[in-house]
Design a protein around this motif. Structure first.
Motif, PDB file in Angstrom:
ATOM      1  N   GLN A  22      -7.472  -3.474  11.517  1.00 37.39           N
ATOM      2  CA  GLN A  22      -7.069  -2.075  11.543  1.00 37.39           C
ATOM      3  C   GLN A  22      -6.574  -1.662  12.914  1.00 37.39           C
ATOM      4  O   GLN A  22      -5.807  -0.714  13.055  1.00 37.39           O
ATOM      5  CB  GLN A  22      -8.237  -1.184  11.110  1.00 37.39           C
ATOM      6  CG  GLN A  22      -7.843   0.258  10.849  1.00 37.39           C
ATOM      7  CD  GLN A  22      -8.995   1.065  10.297  1.00 37.39           C
ATOM      8  OE1 GLN A  22     -10.091   0.540  10.129  1.00 37.39           O
ATOM      9  NE2 GLN A  22      -8.760   2.324  10.008  1.00 37.39           N
TER      10      GLN A  22
ATOM     11  N   GLY B 248      -5.354   1.388   6.025  1.00 34.52           N
ATOM     12  CA  GLY B 248      -6.460   1.072   6.934  1.00 34.52           C
ATOM     13  C   GLY B 248      -7.692   0.608   6.195  1.00 34.52           C
ATOM     14  O   GLY B 248      -8.353  -0.365   6.589  1.00 34.52           O
ATOM     15  N   LYS B 249      -8.015   1.267   5.109  1.00 34.32           N
ATOM     16  CA  LYS B 249      -9.185   0.880   4.334  1.00 34.32           C
ATOM     17  C   LYS B 249      -8.989  -0.482   3.695  1.00 34.32           C
ATOM     18  O   LYS B 249      -9.930  -1.298   3.631  1.00 34.32           O
ATOM     19  CB  LYS B 249      -9.445   1.932   3.263  1.00 34.32           C
ATOM     20  CG  LYS B 249     -10.662   1.648   2.406  1.00 34.32           C
ATOM     21  CD  LYS B 249     -10.853   2.747   1.372  1.00 34.32           C
ATOM     22  CE  LYS B 249     -12.066   2.453   0.478  1.00 34.32           C
ATOM     23  NZ  LYS B 249     -12.249   3.491  -0.548  1.00 34.32           N
ATOM     24  N   THR B 250      -7.775  -0.761   3.249  1.00 40.07           N
ATOM     25  CA  THR B 250      -7.511  -2.042   2.588  1.00 40.07           C
ATOM     26  C   THR B 250      -7.684  -3.207   3.544  1.00 40.07           C
ATOM     27  O   THR B 250      -8.340  -4.210   3.209  1.00 40.07           O
ATOM     28  CB  THR B 250      -6.093  -2.053   1.997  1.00 40.07           C
ATOM     29  OG1 THR B 250      -5.940  -0.954   1.095  1.00 40.07           O
ATOM     30  CG2 THR B 250      -5.817  -3.348   1.262  1.00 40.07           C
TER      31      THR B 250
ATOM     32  N   CYS C 205       0.839  -1.207   0.000  1.00 39.15           N
ATOM     33  CA  CYS C 205       0.000   0.000   0.000  1.00 39.15           C
ATOM     34  C   CYS C 205       0.873   1.255   0.000  1.00 39.15           C
ATOM     35  O   CYS C 205       0.530   2.260  -0.642  1.00 39.15           O
ATOM     36  CB  CYS C 205      -0.922  -0.013   1.219  1.00 39.15           C
ATOM     37  SG  CYS C 205      -2.271  -1.217   1.124  1.00 39.15           S
TER      38      CYS C 205
ATOM     39  N   ASP D 249      -4.640   3.539   0.733  1.00 36.57           N
ATOM     40  CA  ASP D 249      -4.984   3.659   2.148  1.00 36.57           C
ATOM     41  C   ASP D 249      -4.881   2.280   2.792  1.00 36.57           C
ATOM     42  O   ASP D 249      -5.670   1.379   2.498  1.00 36.57           O
ATOM     43  CB  ASP D 249      -6.393   4.220   2.293  1.00 36.57           C
ATOM     44  CG  ASP D 249      -6.747   4.517   3.753  1.00 36.57           C
ATOM     45  OD1 ASP D 249      -5.921   4.205   4.642  1.00 36.57           O
ATOM     46  OD2 ASP D 249      -7.829   5.061   4.003  1.00 36.57           O
TER      47      ASP D 249
ATOM     48  N   SER E 158      -9.288  -3.159   6.430  1.00 39.18           N
ATOM     49  CA  SER E 158     -10.640  -3.176   6.997  1.00 39.18           C
ATOM     50  C   SER E 158     -11.597  -3.933   6.088  1.00 39.18           C
ATOM     51  O   SER E 158     -12.566  -4.533   6.571  1.00 39.18           O
ATOM     52  CB  SER E 158     -11.146  -1.751   7.219  1.00 39.18           C
ATOM     53  OG  SER E 158     -10.375  -1.088   8.196  1.00 39.18           O
ATOM     54  N   GLU E 159     -11.337  -3.900   4.794  1.00 38.90           N
ATOM     55  CA  GLU E 159     -12.172  -4.668   3.877  1.00 38.90           C
ATOM     56  C   GLU E 159     -12.016  -6.163   4.097  1.00 38.90           C
ATOM     57  O   GLU E 159     -12.930  -6.933   3.802  1.00 38.90           O
ATOM     58  CB  GLU E 159     -11.817  -4.308   2.435  1.00 38.90           C
ATOM     59  CG  GLU E 159     -12.186  -2.879   2.055  1.00 38.90           C
ATOM     60  CD  GLU E 159     -11.742  -2.528   0.650  1.00 38.90           C
ATOM     61  OE1 GLU E 159     -11.068  -3.378   0.026  1.00 38.90           O
ATOM     62  OE2 GLU E 159     -12.059  -1.417   0.172  1.00 38.90           O
TER      63      GLU E 159
END
Length: 601
Positions: A219, A208-210, A200, A206, A212-213
């Motif tokens: 996260q 955190g977004k990656t 990343c 991002d 979190s998915e």
């Protein structure tokens, strides 16, 4: 008479009863009771005493029964606890005192043992419950949150009838296995997370977004929530890594295409180093493998868009300077062709290209692409011609040595002791060796060239002429020169014979050809250190000259020699038509090298 006493002879001994009975009879006498009343009251008193004894016996029997029941219950509980805890080495103290001990003693001896086993049972239940809770929690983490490990709960249901150390050891072994698996999974999750973080960072995404998915717990925003280590999470992280790697590979390829375009445009536009340094981060990708690209943000869309914008800017600028670029690349093509001795394509010559661009008949980009293709073709052809070109260079160098040797042999003062004379002598020896190899060089070069033509199915052209024809013309010219030399030797012998006869008839006279001065003679001049250096000269013979008989020098004329060779091959010499004066001149120029020359080794 009534006689009441205890077995142990206590308060109610027979003497006490007799005393009390005497007092009662005295009282009855004082009262004046009759004998019948006295007997009746004594009978009643005896009945009351029997009832009291009977009640005490019943109470004692009940107390014994209760004690016996208590002892039996304690024994049963002791047996149950012993079986549950697996304390097989504990023996009941009741059995040891079964014959001699009373019930109270038995009860007093077994009660502490039972209490101790009860405490052990409570502690064992607490231990097993604690381990079971840990097992269920770790199993839930491995399986998935929200999915209670029903299988694990059923297999680990607490059975209070089996609280043995063996059961405790099984629970502990199961717990250690799960803890080890959890540690391995956690380590694997952390490795995946670190790799996702690195990818990343490189891609400018991002993190955190990656993650979190994949799972919100990765996260790390919730402190009370532990990291999920389930199979679903591991598979999700693996899929995310593969997706990020595929994206990285696609971006690397895109960046390489952009950088290749940048370099091409920079070279065309002669961009400064300062302008190029602004994109040094992205250009470094060309020299790196995928695993070596770890700089954060180097493959971000922002960087790629900046490079793409630069390509668009340079492309727009290139369009405005296309004519200048076409002329520049055409000049480079001619330089490549000149180095490789290849005739450039005339369809894109500077004059034609300039006219086509001015007329608007041809798109400058297409013309530039055509020139670029020609440059690539010339480079490829030059690479395939390299071996033969190297042999041509060696042949030309030998021819240059031959020309020098001819000039050197015509110097009558070459053996005079002077400064630098020994250097020219050594060079002459080396030149003779090189000249002796020329025929073999030419034959070998012809064979190599023919083999190249067979392989490529094309003629090997050198400055527009076929090399094999040039070499054949050279061999013919060389052969004619050798024949001319032999003819000159015969004329020299005849002239010497005539001179000898004249000297015998009229007397000797000094030869006009001999001189001891250092004046310029036969193409040589003093070079300052006493040695003689050859200078170019032409022979007086119009048909056969040293320039025609030897290839071009390295001084800059590209194809004059071979054009002269072709002219010579189309117009063969006619030695019969040469006048007598021309023969003497030819003798002086061509055969002068034989006068006073040492024999060739």
């Amino acid at each position: 008479m009534l006689a009441i006493g205890s077995p142990s002879g206590g308060l109610f001994s027979s003497s006490s009863c007799n005393t009390m009975l005497g007092e009662l009879q005295q009282l009855w006498n004082d009262i004046g009771e009759s004998e019948a009343d006295k007997d009746r009251m004594i009978t009643e008193l005896e009945a009351e005493c029997l009832q009291v004894y009977r009640r005490k016996v019943e109470e004692a029997a009940n107390a014994k029964a209760r004690l016996h029941q208590s002892v039996a219950a304690k024994e049963a509980e002791l047996a149950t606890l012993t079986a549950a805890l697996g304390e097989l080495n504990i023996h009941s103290p009741i059995q040891a005192e079964k014959r001699s001990a009373s019930l109270k003693q038995k009860l007093a001896s077994v009660t502490p043992v039972v209490e101790d086993l009860r405490k052990k049972k409570e502690e064992r239940i607490k231990q097993l419950a604690d381990i079971r809770a840990q097992i269920e929690r770790i199993s839930g983490e491995i399986s998935e949150y929200g999915h209670a490990s029903n299988g694990a709960s059923s297999s680990l249901s607490l059975d209070e009838e089996d609280l043995s150390l063996r059961k405790l050891s099984e629970y502990q072994t199961r717990l250690r296995t799960l803890q080890k698996e959890k540690s391995e999974r956690l380590q694997k999750v952390l490795e995946y997370i670190n790799e996702v973080h690195s990818l990343c960072g490189v891609l400018g995404l991002d993190f955190g977004k990656t993650v979190s998915e994949v799972h919100p717990s990765l996260q790390g925003t919730a402190i009370e929530q532990s990291t999920n280590i389930s199979d679903y999470t591991l598979e999700g992280l693996e899929h995310a890594i593969l997706k990020l790697k595929a994206e990285r590979k696609a971006r690397i390829q895109k960046v390489k295409d952009i950088v290749a375009s940048l370099f091409e445009l920079w070279n065309l536009m002669d961009s400064s180093n300062e302008e190029r340094s602004n994109f040094s981060r992205i250009t470094s990708i060309l020299r790196s493998s995928e695993s070596d690209i770890t700089e954060p943000g180097v493959l971000s869309m922002e960087i790629i868009e900046q490079a793409s914008a630069e390509v668009d800017r340079l492309t727009t600028l290139k369009a405005s300077r296309m004519k200048e670029l076409v002329m520049k690349r055409r000049s480079e093509l001619e330089d490549f062709c000149q180095l490789a001795h290849i005739v450039p394509d005339t369809s894109t010559s500077a004059e034609k290209s300039n006219a086509l661009i001015d007329s608007g008949l041809v798109d400058p980009s297409e013309l530039l692409a055509n020139i670029e293709a020609q440059i690539v073709k010339v480079k490829d052809e030059a690479q395939s011609r390299k071996e033969i070109m190297d042999r041509i260079d060696r042949w030309l160098a030998a021819c240059e040595e031959e020309n020098w040797l001819e000039e050197y042999n015509q110097d009558e003062n070459r053996y005079n002791a002077g400064r630098g004379a020994h250097i020219n002598l050594k060079r002459a020896e080396r030149a003779r060796v090189a000249v002796s190899k020329i025929p073999a060089m030419v034959d070998n070069l012809i064979n190599r060239t023919l083999a190249w033509e067979d392989e490529k199915r094309a003629l090997f052209l050198y400055d527009g002429g076929r090399l094999v024809s040039i070499l054949d013309d050279y061999k013919l010219t060389r052969k004619q020169k050798e024949e001319e030399k032999r003819r000159c030797k015969g004329q020299k012998k005849l002239q010497d014979l005539l001179l000898t006869e004249k000297e015998a008839m009229y007397g000797s006279k000094p030869s006009p050809r001999k001189s001891n001065s250092f004046r310029k003679q036969n193409g040589y001049s003093a070079n300052g250190n006493g040695s003689m250096t050859p200078t170019p000269r032409r022979s007086s013979m119009g048909g056969v000259t040293p320039e025609l008989l030897t290839p071009r020098s390295y001084s800059g004329r590209q194809n004059g020699h071979f054009k002269a060779m072709r002219r010579l091959s189309t117009a063969p010499l006619n030695f019969v038509a040469i006048s007598k004066e021309d023969s003497m001149s030819t003798y002086t120029s061509v055969c002068g090298s034989e006068l006073g020359s040492p024999p060739h080794l």
